[in-house]
Design a protein around this motif. Structure first.
Motif, PDB file in Angstrom:
ATOM      1  N   TYR A   1      23.957  23.049 -39.875  1.00 54.54           N
ATOM      2  CA  TYR A   1      23.256  23.478 -41.076  1.00 54.54           C
ATOM      3  C   TYR A   1      22.642  22.276 -41.785  1.00 54.54           C
ATOM      4  O   TYR A   1      23.076  21.128 -41.602  1.00 54.54           O
ATOM      5  N   GLU A   2      21.659  22.558 -42.630  1.00 53.80           N
ATOM      6  CA  GLU A   2      21.066  21.481 -43.427  1.00 53.80           C
ATOM      7  C   GLU A   2      22.161  20.826 -44.262  1.00 53.80           C
ATOM      8  O   GLU A   2      22.904  21.512 -44.975  1.00 53.80           O
ATOM      9  N   GLN A   3      22.248  19.511 -44.163  1.00 52.75           N
ATOM     10  CA  GLN A   3      23.372  18.797 -44.752  1.00 52.75           C
ATOM     11  C   GLN A   3      23.131  18.442 -46.222  1.00 52.75           C
ATOM     12  O   GLN A   3      22.606  17.376 -46.545  1.00 52.75           O
ATOM     13  N   SER A   4      23.505  19.355 -47.107  1.00 52.06           N
ATOM     14  CA  SER A   4      23.488  19.040 -48.532  1.00 52.06           C
ATOM     15  C   SER A   4      24.587  18.011 -48.796  1.00 52.06           C
ATOM     16  O   SER A   4      25.530  17.876 -48.001  1.00 52.06           O
ATOM     17  N   PRO A   5      24.490  17.256 -49.888  1.00 51.10           N
ATOM     18  CA  PRO A   5      25.542  16.281 -50.195  1.00 51.10           C
ATOM     19  C   PRO A   5      26.925  16.930 -50.267  1.00 51.10           C
ATOM     20  O   PRO A   5      27.924  16.331 -49.849  1.00 51.10           O
ATOM     21  N   GLU A   6      26.983  18.162 -50.777  1.00 59.24           N
ATOM     22  CA  GLU A   6      28.271  18.854 -50.914  1.00 59.24           C
ATOM     23  C   GLU A   6      28.842  19.231 -49.548  1.00 59.24           C
ATOM     24  O   GLU A   6      30.043  19.099 -49.308  1.00 59.24           O
ATOM     25  N   LEU A   7      27.979  19.674 -48.629  1.00 60.17           N
ATOM     26  CA  LEU A   7      28.449  20.008 -47.290  1.00 60.17           C
ATOM     27  C   LEU A   7      28.850  18.744 -46.544  1.00 60.17           C
ATOM     28  O   LEU A   7      29.839  18.737 -45.800  1.00 60.17           O
ATOM     29  N   GLN A   8      28.116  17.663 -46.744  1.00 58.99           N
ATOM     30  CA  GLN A   8      28.483  16.389 -46.136  1.00 58.99           C
ATOM     31  C   GLN A   8      29.872  15.948 -46.594  1.00 58.99           C
ATOM     32  O   GLN A   8      30.657  15.410 -45.808  1.00 58.99           O
ATOM     33  N   ALA A   9      30.186  16.202 -47.863  1.00 56.46           N
ATOM     34  CA  ALA A   9      31.506  15.830 -48.391  1.00 56.46           C
ATOM     35  C   ALA A   9      32.605  16.640 -47.724  1.00 56.46           C
ATOM     36  O   ALA A   9      33.686  16.119 -47.424  1.00 56.46           O
ATOM     37  N   VAL A  10      32.334  17.926 -47.463  1.00 51.47           N
ATOM     38  CA  VAL A  10      33.316  18.763 -46.770  1.00 51.47           C
ATOM     39  C   VAL A  10      33.521  18.269 -45.341  1.00 51.47           C
ATOM     40  O   VAL A  10      34.661  18.166 -44.858  1.00 51.47           O
ATOM     41  N   VAL A  11      32.437  17.945 -44.657  1.00 47.50           N
ATOM     42  CA  VAL A  11      32.536  17.421 -43.288  1.00 47.50           C
ATOM     43  C   VAL A  11      33.357  16.140 -43.268  1.00 47.50           C
ATOM     44  O   VAL A  11      34.207  15.941 -42.379  1.00 47.50           O
ATOM     45  N   ALA A  12      33.130  15.267 -44.252  1.00 46.56           N
ATOM     46  CA  ALA A  12      33.899  14.024 -44.335  1.00 46.56           C
ATOM     47  C   ALA A  12      35.377  14.296 -44.575  1.00 46.56           C
ATOM     48  O   ALA A  12      36.247  13.624 -44.003  1.00 46.56           O
ATOM     49  N   THR A  13      35.673  15.304 -45.394  1.00 44.65           N
ATOM     50  CA  THR A  13      37.065  15.671 -45.675  1.00 44.65           C
ATOM     51  C   THR A  13      37.769  16.142 -44.413  1.00 44.65           C
ATOM     52  O   THR A  13      38.973  15.923 -44.240  1.00 44.65           O
ATOM     53  N   LEU A  14      37.024  16.764 -43.501  1.00 46.02           N
ATOM     54  CA  LEU A  14      37.615  17.295 -42.275  1.00 46.02           C
ATOM     55  C   LEU A  14      37.811  16.248 -41.185  1.00 46.02           C
ATOM     56  O   LEU A  14      38.523  16.499 -40.199  1.00 46.02           O
ATOM     57  N   GLN A  15      37.221  15.068 -41.331  1.00 49.40           N
ATOM     58  CA  GLN A  15      37.280  14.080 -40.251  1.00 49.40           C
ATOM     59  C   GLN A  15      38.707  13.654 -39.874  1.00 49.40           C
ATOM     60  O   GLN A  15      39.015  13.521 -38.684  1.00 49.40           O
ATOM     61  N   PRO A  16      39.622  13.442 -40.841  1.00 54.10           N
ATOM     62  CA  PRO A  16      41.000  13.117 -40.436  1.00 54.10           C
ATOM     63  C   PRO A  16      41.664  14.249 -39.660  1.00 54.10           C
ATOM     64  O   PRO A  16      42.527  13.992 -38.799  1.00 54.10           O
ATOM     65  N   VAL A  17      41.303  15.483 -39.952  1.00 52.39           N
ATOM     66  CA  VAL A  17      41.842  16.623 -39.195  1.00 52.39           C
ATOM     67  C   VAL A  17      41.322  16.574 -37.766  1.00 52.39           C
ATOM     68  O   VAL A  17      42.077  16.757 -36.805  1.00 52.39           O
ATOM     69  N   VAL A  18      40.031  16.305 -37.630  1.00 56.78           N
ATOM     70  CA  VAL A  18      39.429  16.179 -36.298  1.00 56.78           C
ATOM     71  C   VAL A  18      40.145  15.087 -35.507  1.00 56.78           C
ATOM     72  O   VAL A  18      40.503  15.277 -34.330  1.00 56.78           O
ATOM     73  N   ALA A  19      40.381  13.955 -36.145  1.00 56.06           N
ATOM     74  CA  ALA A  19      41.053  12.834 -35.472  1.00 56.06           C
ATOM     75  C   ALA A  19      42.471  13.200 -35.061  1.00 56.06           C
ATOM     76  O   ALA A  19      42.943  12.794 -33.989  1.00 56.06           O
ATOM     77  N   SER A  20      43.157  13.980 -35.892  1.00 57.34           N
ATOM     78  CA  SER A  20      44.552  14.339 -35.586  1.00 57.34           C
ATOM     79  C   SER A  20      44.661  15.222 -34.355  1.00 57.34           C
ATOM     80  O   SER A  20      45.688  15.242 -33.681  1.00 57.34           O
ATOM     81  N   PHE A  21      43.591  15.951 -34.041  1.00 58.29           N
ATOM     82  CA  PHE A  21      43.608  16.841 -32.875  1.00 58.29           C
ATOM     83  C   PHE A  21      43.313  16.110 -31.562  1.00 58.29           C
ATOM     84  O   PHE A  21      43.394  16.708 -30.499  1.00 58.29           O
ATOM     85  N   GLU A  22      42.971  14.825 -31.659  1.00 59.59           N
ATOM     86  CA  GLU A  22      42.686  14.074 -30.435  1.00 59.59           C
ATOM     87  C   GLU A  22      43.905  13.987 -29.525  1.00 59.59           C
ATOM     88  O   GLU A  22      43.776  13.844 -28.304  1.00 59.59           O
ATOM     89  N   ALA A  23      45.105  14.073 -30.105  1.00 54.18           N
ATOM     90  CA  ALA A  23      46.327  13.974 -29.315  1.00 54.18           C
ATOM     91  C   ALA A  23      46.710  15.291 -28.631  1.00 54.18           C
ATOM     92  O   ALA A  23      47.643  15.325 -27.825  1.00 54.18           O
ATOM     93  N   VAL A  24      45.996  16.367 -28.967  1.00 50.94           N
ATOM     94  CA  VAL A  24      46.255  17.652 -28.299  1.00 50.94           C
ATOM     95  C   VAL A  24      45.701  17.568 -26.882  1.00 50.94           C
ATOM     96  O   VAL A  24      44.553  17.181 -26.673  1.00 50.94           O
ATOM     97  N   GLU A  25      46.535  17.917 -25.911  1.00 54.30           N
ATOM     98  CA  GLU A  25      46.132  17.790 -24.514  1.00 54.30           C
ATOM     99  C   GLU A  25      45.608  19.116 -23.973  1.00 54.30           C
ATOM    100  O   GLU A  25      46.144  20.175 -24.269  1.00 54.30           O
ATOM    101  N   LYS A  26      44.561  19.006 -23.189  1.00 56.10           N
ATOM    102  CA  LYS A  26      43.942  20.177 -22.574  1.00 56.10           C
ATOM    103  C   LYS A  26      44.206  20.150 -21.072  1.00 56.10           C
ATOM    104  O   LYS A  26      43.879  19.176 -20.402  1.00 56.10           O
ATOM    105  N   GLU A  27      44.830  21.198 -20.595  1.00 48.27           N
ATOM    106  CA  GLU A  27      45.109  21.319 -19.169  1.00 48.27           C
ATOM    107  C   GLU A  27      44.219  22.408 -18.592  1.00 48.27           C
ATOM    108  O   GLU A  27      44.207  23.535 -19.097  1.00 48.27           O
TER     109      GLU A  27
END
Length: 228
Positions: free
Chosen positions: A158-184
């Motif tokens: 979606y078009e990245q308004s400053p407010e949506l960009q802030a939400v995406v930034a807030t989610l980045q640590p969650v994204v990083a935490s899922f890197e340890a989930v293994e896919k078989e």
């Protein structure tokens, strides 16, 4: 199915809804309250469900999409308050329509905030029960890695308004935490049942105790940032 008990303490306080006066905060917390509403509905806490449905209606009205959740929705919910499946269907329909209405109004960024925040809150509620999680719940949480990828693809498209960009930034640590989930990767399994062909198998996601703890912490931090 995990044997977990409903706890109203896990929900975002309904009293806080009046604190959100800008469209971005209203959209974010509309998503949060929608997940809380579903949580209460799944546990058949019907009085709580109706309270949160009223909160959702109020925030939707403030966002200019209140016509999606009118008195007819509340009447249907009230008349079906003893029917869990019906309530879940009503809630799902209402949020699908809310999302579509925001997009048709040219408010894709608000739609993205609603979807992202609703996903975070649903995962937050699931991780409140990890101390007694059975294998099924661990598996569902691990599988959220796939959902997370879809959510992030959606909100960044979606078009990245400053407010949506802030939400995406807030989610980045969650994204990083899922890197340890293994896919078989598993092979497809084909079977027959009553004349129908069933296809099973496919990828399987697994999560260690340490990774689950990191996901739990990251999700809680993101959620608490979103509801400020």
């Amino acid at each position: 199915k995990t044997g977990a008990s409903f706890s109203i303490d896990h929900l975002h306080s309904a009293m806080a809804a009046s604190n959100y006066v800008t469209s971005d905060r209203q959209a974010i917390n509309l998503g949060v309250y929608g997940a809380d509403l579903s949580y209460a509905t799944i546990f058949e806490e019907n009085a709580v469900s109706l309270t949160y449905l009223e909160v959702v209606k109020s925030l939707a009205r403030d966002l200019g999409v209140g016509d999606v959740i009118g008195d007819d929705i509340l009447d249907r919910a009230e008349s079906n308050r003893a029917r869990q499946d019906s309530l879940v269907a009503i809630v799902s329909e209402a949020f699908f329509n809310l999302n579509e209405k925001l997009k048709s109004n040219g408010q894709e960024d608000l739609s993205g905030m609603l979807v992202a925040a609703g996903w975070v809150e649903s995962l937050y509620l699931a991780t409140r029960h990890t101390d007694r999680a059975n294998e099924a719940l661990r598996q569902r949480i691990a599988e959220q890695k796939l959902v997370m990828e879809d959510v992030m693809d959606l909100v960044t498209s979606y078009e990245q308004s400053p407010e949506l960009q802030a939400v995406v930034a807030t989610l980045q640590p969650v994204v990083a935490s899922f890197e340890a989930v293994e896919k078989e990767q598993a092979g497809n399994e084909v079977s027959k049942s009553q004349g129908a062909i069933l296809i099973g198998g496919g990828p399987r996601y697994t999560v260690s105790e340490e990774a689950l703890a990191k996901i739990t912490d990251a999700v809680a931090a993101a959620r608490n940032q979103l509801v400020k």
